[in-house]
Enzyme design. Structure first.
Site, PDB file in Angstrom:
ATOM      1  CG  ASN A  32      -7.871  11.098 -30.271  1.00 44.57           C
ATOM      2  OD1 ASN A  32      -7.515  11.015 -28.846  1.00 44.57           O
ATOM      3  ND2 ASN A  32      -7.100  10.886 -31.246  1.00 44.57           N
ATOM      4  CB  ALA A  77       1.652  16.789 -18.374  1.00 44.58           C
ATOM      5  CB  SER A 129      -2.958   6.645  -8.776  1.00 45.87           C
ATOM      6  OG  SER A 129      -2.036   5.635  -8.727  1.00 45.87           O
ATOM      7  N   GLY A 130      -3.639   4.250 -10.813  1.00 46.85           N
ATOM      8  CA  GLY A 130      -3.919   2.748 -11.091  1.00 46.85           C
ATOM      9  C   GLY A 130      -3.536   2.325 -12.252  1.00 46.85           C
ATOM     10  CE  LYS A 183      -0.791   9.228 -10.027  1.00 41.41           C
ATOM     11  NZ  LYS A 183      -0.741   9.598 -11.380  1.00 41.41           N
ATOM     12  CG  HIS A 186       0.352   7.621  -5.603  1.00 35.68           C
ATOM     13  ND1 HIS A 186       0.593   7.196  -6.852  1.00 35.68           N
ATOM     14  CD2 HIS A 186      -0.357   6.514  -5.239  1.00 35.68           C
ATOM     15  CE1 HIS A 186       0.159   5.891  -6.964  1.00 35.68           C
ATOM     16  NE2 HIS A 186      -0.243   5.471  -5.964  1.00 35.68           N
ATOM     17  CG  ASN A 187       3.114   8.946  -9.521  1.00 41.99           C
ATOM     18  OD1 ASN A 187       1.936   8.182  -8.944  1.00 41.99           O
ATOM     19  ND2 ASN A 187       3.021   9.186 -10.724  1.00 41.99           N
ATOM     20  CD  GLU A 190       3.793   4.134  -9.013  1.00 45.32           C
ATOM     21  OE1 GLU A 190       4.551   3.911 -10.098  1.00 45.32           O
ATOM     22  OE2 GLU A 190       3.113   4.708  -8.981  1.00 45.32           O
ATOM     23  CE1 TYR A 191       8.410   7.532 -10.455  1.00 45.36           C
ATOM     24  CE2 TYR A 191      10.845   7.897 -10.513  1.00 45.36           C
ATOM     25  CZ  TYR A 191       9.566   7.900 -11.198  1.00 45.36           C
ATOM     26  OH  TYR A 191       9.630   8.339 -12.345  1.00 45.36           O
ATOM     27  CE  LYS A 261       4.627   6.863 -18.942  1.00 42.03           C
ATOM     28  NZ  LYS A 261       3.466   6.521 -19.050  1.00 42.03           N
TER      29      LYS A 261
END
Length: 470
Positions: A32, A77, A129-130, A183, A186-187, A190-191, A261
């Site tokens: 990190n 990102a 995802s998750g 992905k 997928h999001n 999800e929305y 996001k």
């Protein structure tokens, strides 16, 4: 001892994923930018600490990895990913693999994959995802990039992924940005899922005057039937929760201004670019944008009065369940149709049934219905999901509930944009002759754009107004 894999970025998701990798028996080096974060992370890893190697510099980090090296990036990102790739590549060998597992825009992943391909250096962009719980105990993983690179690390990714029965929810989707695109969609779904649930919550709260606890009980009942899913499950828990500070229902304390996001917005934007109908997702994104205009909404209430009126119609709860079921099917039909359009455009060859299978566990939209969708996409891959026999039968049984709920919501003044969009999509897709002929007539009248005729095969026809204009 050299670590089999390394991970950069020990934020919430990165830390959870690193522990997941260690718990599944893989030695992992971690880095990190703030060295104390790395030290504290390993110190707090308990029995997993022996599998974790803390490093303070990128040079030490790269040196701690077995060759050929594999590095997972879990950094924000955009620019930070490019910056980390630029910092790592001079320290790594040409055959060393970099994996971006953040929430990247698929177009960035395409660019990075193409740049890597040009230099012969492997790169993967994988959608994960998750949330934190998934990253820690088993996410849904969608891979994109070089197939050989995926094969090299698939044993790790499959091991750390969620499992549906004994099947890992980790699959290679296609080249360059395919994984991150899946992905993103997928999001977007999800929305829409979340928005439709919020809309029926509003209908029960404002239209039917139900308490949060009563609404939570309804969600619990639905979670025992065809709507069984993670989002329905947690909606029941949220509705029944009590604020420890005030003792009031938690939902009565939470401000109705939703965050985002950007991935849902990306889905809507890309769908418009592809001319793919994703109207339910677009409505959900717009609803989040409208939720942010809290002061303006309050001003509107002062001018026009509060919108919701009590609904006296009996049996509406059953109709609401049907509405959610029909809306969900319409939304997923749009999502999978959009995935197919993008797959054709970018040459990915997305394995549509495998997409559904990967989403069965680990991810936010996981539900029992996705197993049936995987079957339908296997048996009738070229059909709109709504037209697959199993889902056509469900829609025949449930669409009147959707129609009733949208109508009741409109008359009561309860906004239901995503459910309304799903109904409009359903009605449009079962109408053999719609009204676009009027649009074509208008376009020809003011711009001489021409139109097709119903009585011959010619395509560049003009109406009598063209002769009048001469």
């Amino acid at each position: 001892m050299s670590s089999e894999i390394g991970l950069v970025g020990l934020g919430t998701m990165g830390a959870a994923l690193a522990l997941n990798i260690a718990e599944n028996g893989f030695d992992i080096a971690v880095y990190n930018r703030t060295a104390s974060v790395t030290t504290d992370f390993v110190a707090g890893a308990g029995e997993l600490a022996p599998r974790l190697t803390a490093t303070e510099t990128l040079e030490d980090f790269v040196g701690a990895l077995a060759k050929p090296r594999t590095v997972i990036l879990m950094v924000p990102a955009g620019g930070p990913v490019d910056g980390m790739i630029e910092a790592l590549r001079p320290l790594m060998d040409d055959e060393d693999l970099i994996i971006d597992a953040g929430n990247a825009n698929f177009r960035d992943s395409r660019r990075r994959a193409q740049e890597a391909e040009a230099t012969g250096k492997p790169f993967l962009g994988i959608g994960v995802s998750g949330g934190e719980e998934g990253a820690r105990h088993g996410p849904s993983i969608m891979g994109g990039g070089q197939k050989a690179a995926w094969d090299r690390v698939s044993h790790i990714l499959e091991a750390i992924s969620a499992k549906f029965g004994d099947t890992p929810c980790a699959t290679y989707m296609g080249t360059d940005g395919a994984g991150h695109f899946v992905k993103t969609v997928h999001n977007g779904i999800e929305y829409a899922d979340m928005q439709m649930i919020a809309e029926v919550y509003g209908l029960m709260r404002d239209g039917l005057g139900m308490s949060s606890d009563e609404i939570g009980t309804v969600f619990e009942q639905w979670n025992e039937g065809p709507l069984k899913s993670y989002l329905i499950e947690i909606s029941g828990k949220v509705a029944k929760a009590t604020d420890p500070k005030t003792g009031k229902p938690m939902l009565d304390i939470i401000l109705d201004r939703a965050g985002q996001k950007g991935t849902g917005r990306w889905t809507a934007i890309e769908a418009l670019h592809a001319a793919a109908p994703a109207t339910t997702i677009e409505a959900a994104v717009a609803a989040r944008n409208l939720s942010a205009r809290l002061d303006e909404r309050k001003q509107g209430e002062d001018i026009f009065g509060a919108a919701p009126q009590k609904i006296k119609t009996s049996g509406l709860i059953d109709a609401i369940e049907d509405a959610l079921l029909a809306g969900k099917i319409a939304c997923y039909a749009q999502g999978f149709g959009f995935l197919q359009s993008a797959s054709d455009e970018f040459g990915w060859g997305l394995p549509m049934s495998e997409v559904a299978r990967v989403w069965r566990e680990g991810c936010i939209i996981r539900s029992t219905m996705l197993d049936d969708m995987a079957t339908a996409l296997t048996e009738t891959p070229d059909l709109n999901l709504m037209f697959a026999p199993a889902f056509a039968a469900r829609l025949k049984d449930s669409h009147m509930g959707l129609r009733k709920v949208v109508a009741e919501a409109a008359m009561a003044g309860v906004a239901a944009p995503a459910l309304s969009a799903a109904l409009s999509y359903f009605d449009t897709m079962r109408t053999g002759r719609g009204t676009a002929n009027m649009i074509q007539g208008q376009r020809d009248f003011f711009g001489a754009h021409g139109f097709e005729r119903t009585d011959d095969d010619t395509v560049d026809n003009h109406g009598p107004w063209a002769m009048n204009a001469q």
